[in-house]
Write an enzyme that holds these catalytic residues in place. Sequence first.
Site, PDB file in Angstrom:
ATOM      1  CE  LYS A 229      -3.642  -2.592   0.651  1.00 33.56           C
ATOM      2  NZ  LYS A 229      -4.510  -2.880  -0.607  1.00 33.56           N
ATOM      3  CG  ASP A 298      -4.798  -5.085  -3.066  1.00 34.64           C
ATOM      4  OD1 ASP A 298      -5.876  -4.851  -2.927  1.00 34.64           O
ATOM      5  OD2 ASP A 298      -3.834  -4.952  -2.469  1.00 34.64           O
TER       6      ASP A 298
END
Length: 604
Positions: A229, A298
């Site tokens: 992330k 993702d």
Amino acid sequence: METLIEVMTTPKTNHQALLKWVSKMQTMCKPDQVHWCDGSQEEADALFEMMVYKGSCIKLNEQLRPNSYLFCSDPKDVARVETRTFICSNSKDDAGPTNNWMPPREMRRKMKDLFAGSMRGRTMYVIPFCMGPLGSPISQIGVQVTDSPYVVVNMRIMARIGTPVLEQLGTNNFFIPCLHSVGCPLEPGQQDVKWPCNPANTYIVHFPEERTIVSFGSGYGGNALLGKKCLALRIASNMARDEGWLAEHMLILGVESPEGQKTYVTAAFPSACGKTNFAMLIPPPEMKGWKVTTVGDDIAWIKPDKEGILHAINPEAGFFGVAPGTSYKTNPNALESCRKDSIFTNVALTDDGDIWWEGLTDTPPPHLIDWLGNDWTPDCGRPAAHPNSRFTAPIKNCPCIDSEFENPKGVPIHAFIFGGRRMKDIPLVYQAFDWTHGVYLGATMASEQTAAAEGQVGTLRSDPMAMLPFCGYNMGDYFRHYIKIGKNVTETPSIFHVNWFRKDEEGRFLWPGYGQNMRVLRWIVERSRGNASAKETPLGWVPRYEDIDWRGLNYSKKQWDELMHLDRESLKMLTLQHEQLFLKLFDHLPKEMIFERELLICRL
């Protein structure tokens, strides 16, 4: 027993800026030794052997789960820590009201104090890693230093790491420096714990202008695997804004028709909203000839090529999937992906040395060791696995991996899908009228809170483009950048919104979901190709009952009408809620978002 691994102290690089930075980190953190990771299987085996010896992990039954390991974290270190995540841009305005901010100089002082001597008694691992295929013009190289061997073995699955990356980096190419420590120095003779962390002093910090990442105190997932992330979204979103591309919290899948036509789609769902299931969707057998392949589950980096067509790569090389609810019924491809060579975190251990979590089987085993290390039985009244427990699996294990996964050019994108977990009001699927309207759909997306982040489960939270925790700059500027992208490309993908989770008055799901989502996906793909009909509603274009492929599914028009029903008064109230986010972002909000909101109110 850090010495169980043969330490590679001599770096295989002449990159002077990298060598200088690593030396500086070593001087500050004071590790006992430095190991330059080569990414080899031998290195991974030695690290796992060391961690098993120290009691940090358990090797699973080799016959049932080859080359796989179970870790259980400290109960205080189980999820992303959004309240301790900071975007330290030069200006608070650049970070925006949806990010935590601290002046960069002040944060650097704080980090310097925390990291001083933080790796005493430990090994500093230097992990050169590449997000995306090596050599791709869309890929980025980072170097993470960490005192966590757990991070090394996970990064080996989630990114391309080691010597090949150093070769790609050369002697002077750009890299993103990533500093991480669990924040638990060891004094001589001090016994280590199985999951070192420092919850009281956890910080995940990004310096966007410098393109650097600093993380302290957590050993968990996205807090510690800094390529995920932190780089792939928070720093990359800044790079994308400056360079004219998109770094998105999106899966990428390919849909092949019976005639052999391939269409690539990206989709943004907040955590635990069926993202991995959708990325590995298996069409129902009645839809003969339709195939779905997985590029990523993702993150998507999306860049216009020379012709102005948006192409996407998955910057990751593995899956970091939510375990509970994943089963051979819901997602057989995910389970096949973690059949071997995988890492499991905070799931339960079976008596025969395999793993289990809620939803894996209809009937739980009579006895387990739960994620906290305690005996567990089905009637004990507590979950065996943590709700945010994970599996880390190589994407190459995936049975439905797309043939273009490693293509350095990426894959051409025809459609964007946005969706959240909404129990009422929002219909199954609708299409934006144009790109700007689609940006508004993404900007006003909301979902019920899940266990993947802090907060009360079930609370409805605004999550624009599923990027609220991950956008590394002002969200208003992010919407403006999206609109600008639409003006600067030759073809804009069609944009859709989906909601698999609508319920009736009795609380039953109105749509069967899972593989049946292929019926919706087929309509989306054909609409994006200009080959499917629809009707106009205030929300956007929607399929009529006869526009969906119903072969093999007994689903009546009455059920469909309930699923797609629009309550205008309820939708007006929802539209007014959009004002809450827009007011927060007012100084940076593009005028197009206000226009789209007014148009929607008029249509309602």
